[in-house]
Design an enzyme around this catalytic site. Sequence first.
Site, mmCIF file in Angstrom:
data_model
loop_
_atom_site.group_PDB
_atom_site.id
_atom_site.type_symbol
_atom_site.label_atom_id
_atom_site.label_comp_id
_atom_site.label_asym_id
_atom_site.label_seq_id
_atom_site.Cartn_x
_atom_site.Cartn_y
_atom_site.Cartn_z
ATOM 1 N N GLU A 115 0.832 -1.216 0.000
ATOM 2 C CA GLU A 115 0.000 0.000 0.000
ATOM 3 C C GLU A 115 0.866 1.266 0.000
ATOM 4 O O GLU A 115 0.536 2.255 -0.651
ATOM 5 C CB GLU A 115 -0.953 -0.028 1.198
ATOM 6 C CG GLU A 115 -1.985 -1.145 1.032
ATOM 7 C CD GLU A 115 -2.909 -1.270 2.220
ATOM 8 O OE1 GLU A 115 -2.457 -1.795 3.259
ATOM 9 O OE2 GLU A 115 -4.057 -0.826 2.131
ATOM 10 N N GLU A 135 -4.011 -9.728 3.878
ATOM 11 C CA GLU A 135 -5.021 -9.298 4.862
ATOM 12 C C GLU A 135 -6.189 -10.265 5.002
ATOM 13 O O GLU A 135 -6.651 -10.549 6.102
ATOM 14 C CB GLU A 135 -5.564 -7.907 4.492
ATOM 15 C CG GLU A 135 -4.698 -6.757 4.995
ATOM 16 C CD GLU A 135 -3.603 -6.360 4.039
ATOM 17 O OE1 GLU A 135 -3.259 -7.159 3.133
ATOM 18 O OE2 GLU A 135 -3.060 -5.257 4.196
HETATM 19 N N1 COA Z 1 5.319 -8.395 11.577
HETATM 20 C C1 COA Z 1 6.240 -8.618 12.541
HETATM 21 N N2 COA Z 1 7.355 -9.327 12.351
HETATM 22 C C2 COA Z 1 7.540 -9.842 11.119
HETATM 23 C C3 COA Z 1 6.625 -9.654 10.070
HETATM 24 C C4 COA Z 1 5.472 -8.876 10.334
HETATM 25 N N3 COA Z 1 4.572 -8.614 9.387
HETATM 26 N N4 COA Z 1 7.078 -10.290 8.967
HETATM 27 C C5 COA Z 1 8.244 -10.863 9.331
HETATM 28 N N5 COA Z 1 8.533 -10.600 10.628
HETATM 29 C C6 COA Z 1 9.684 -11.032 11.405
HETATM 30 C C7 COA Z 1 9.558 -12.507 11.789
HETATM 31 O O1 COA Z 1 8.799 -12.646 12.968
HETATM 32 C C8 COA Z 1 11.021 -12.873 11.985
HETATM 33 O O2 COA Z 1 11.440 -12.397 13.242
HETATM 34 P P1 COA Z 1 12.336 -13.348 14.214
HETATM 35 O O3 COA Z 1 13.617 -13.585 13.437
HETATM 36 O O4 COA Z 1 12.518 -12.530 15.444
HETATM 37 O O5 COA Z 1 11.559 -14.593 14.412
HETATM 38 C C9 COA Z 1 11.740 -12.048 10.931
HETATM 39 O O6 COA Z 1 10.854 -10.986 10.594
HETATM 40 C C10 COA Z 1 12.048 -12.825 9.660
HETATM 41 O O7 COA Z 1 10.825 -13.394 9.196
HETATM 42 P P2 COA Z 1 10.620 -14.981 8.946
HETATM 43 O O8 COA Z 1 9.167 -15.254 9.041
HETATM 44 O O9 COA Z 1 11.532 -15.761 9.843
HETATM 45 O O10 COA Z 1 11.133 -15.101 7.457
HETATM 46 P P3 COA Z 1 10.638 -16.152 6.374
HETATM 47 O O11 COA Z 1 11.567 -16.023 5.230
HETATM 48 O O12 COA Z 1 10.468 -17.503 6.978
HETATM 49 O O13 COA Z 1 9.181 -15.640 5.938
HETATM 50 C C11 COA Z 1 7.510 -14.049 5.261
HETATM 51 C C12 COA Z 1 9.020 -14.375 5.355
HETATM 52 C C13 COA Z 1 7.369 -12.624 4.768
HETATM 53 C C14 COA Z 1 6.834 -15.035 4.317
HETATM 54 C C15 COA Z 1 6.884 -14.204 6.677
HETATM 55 O O14 COA Z 1 7.695 -13.472 7.591
HETATM 56 C C16 COA Z 1 5.475 -13.668 6.769
HETATM 57 O O15 COA Z 1 4.549 -14.307 6.308
HETATM 58 N N6 COA Z 1 5.310 -12.490 7.400
HETATM 59 C C17 COA Z 1 3.998 -11.931 7.675
HETATM 60 C C18 COA Z 1 3.412 -11.242 6.457
HETATM 61 C C19 COA Z 1 2.066 -10.664 6.824
HETATM 62 O O16 COA Z 1 1.107 -11.383 7.032
HETATM 63 N N7 COA Z 1 2.030 -9.335 7.007
HETATM 64 C C20 COA Z 1 0.849 -8.656 7.529
HETATM 65 C C21 COA Z 1 0.025 -8.094 6.439
HETATM 66 S S1 COA Z 1 -1.451 -7.338 7.067
#
Ligand code: COA
Length: 242
Positions: A115, A135
């Site tokens: 966004e 979302e």
């Molecule tokens: N909010 C808070 N922390 C987040 C985050 C988010 N949206 N996205 C990633 N992080 C953090 C993870 O908790 C992790 O922290 P840690 O090392 O302390 O555990 C770090 O960033 C790395 O992320 P990780 O999930 O380990 O990497 P990955 O390569 O396995 O996965 C994603 C990457 C982007 C697929 C996954 O992090 C994800 O799905 N994130 C959420 C996306 C989302 O739903 N956003 C909200 C939209 S409304």
Amino acid sequence: MADFETIIYEKQNDVGYVTLNRPQNLNAYNIQMRDELYQVLGAIKDDPEVRVAILKGAGERAFCAGADLSEFLTAPSPVIARQVRWERDVWGLFLSIDKPLIAALHGYVLGSGLEMALCCDIRVASEDVQFGVPEMGLGIIPAAGGSQTLPRVIGRGHALEMLLSGRWVKAEEAYRLKLVNRVVPREELLPTVEKLANKIKACSPIALSYAKQAITQGLDLSLEQGIELEARLGDCLVSQPS
Ligand code: COA
């Protein structure tokens, strides 16, 4: 300008650089980032020394992985968490800036990350980019304008598909959908964006502002009204002192 924790703001040669700076959390957008971004966007809007701004993400893995999910867990519900986050109208401020904004996108560009990119005027991505709107999977809908800006950029059908299915879009498809203007190798992302910014900033600031207004506001008008807007802005430009 104050030192920030979640954002780096720099000015160099009339260009404002905004770096989302929580790489350990994939630059997830939290309340503090909201407050800091609000200040930075206000500065970009008002500072005559900034002619064009670049928005980018720190670290190798993400521009921004969306809203900070850990804040969702500390609130009574995701909806309330989101309400708190949106108390400041960052998105209204973004869209009110009449200077060109360029997004340099790499890695994950999810949720509010996407966004933010959609609030920019020009989007350049690197080959590793991945866009997504997660979302719906969380039981919410976009709240930073995404349900309005995404279809305006890629059209109704593609926007609905991305939103409803949660399917992620990679670089090649993003280019095909016109979600991004260009895709470049990762190491060329910043140089490409800077080259573009330098070209843009060579134009008269007032002409840049009017051109942006004509196109962005005109898109929400009928063709006839848009042409009137263009004529009005053109007249104002001619009557500006040189
Ligand atoms: N909010 C808070 N922390 C987040 C985050 C988010 N949206 N996205 C990633 N992080 C953090 C993870 O908790 C992790 O922290 P840690 O090392 O302390 O555990 C770090 O960033 C790395 O992320 P990780 O999930 O380990 O990497 P990955 O390569 O396995 O996965 C994603 C990457 C982007 C697929 C996954 O992090 C994800 O799905 N994130 C959420 C996306 C989302 O739903 N956003 C909200 C939209 S409304």
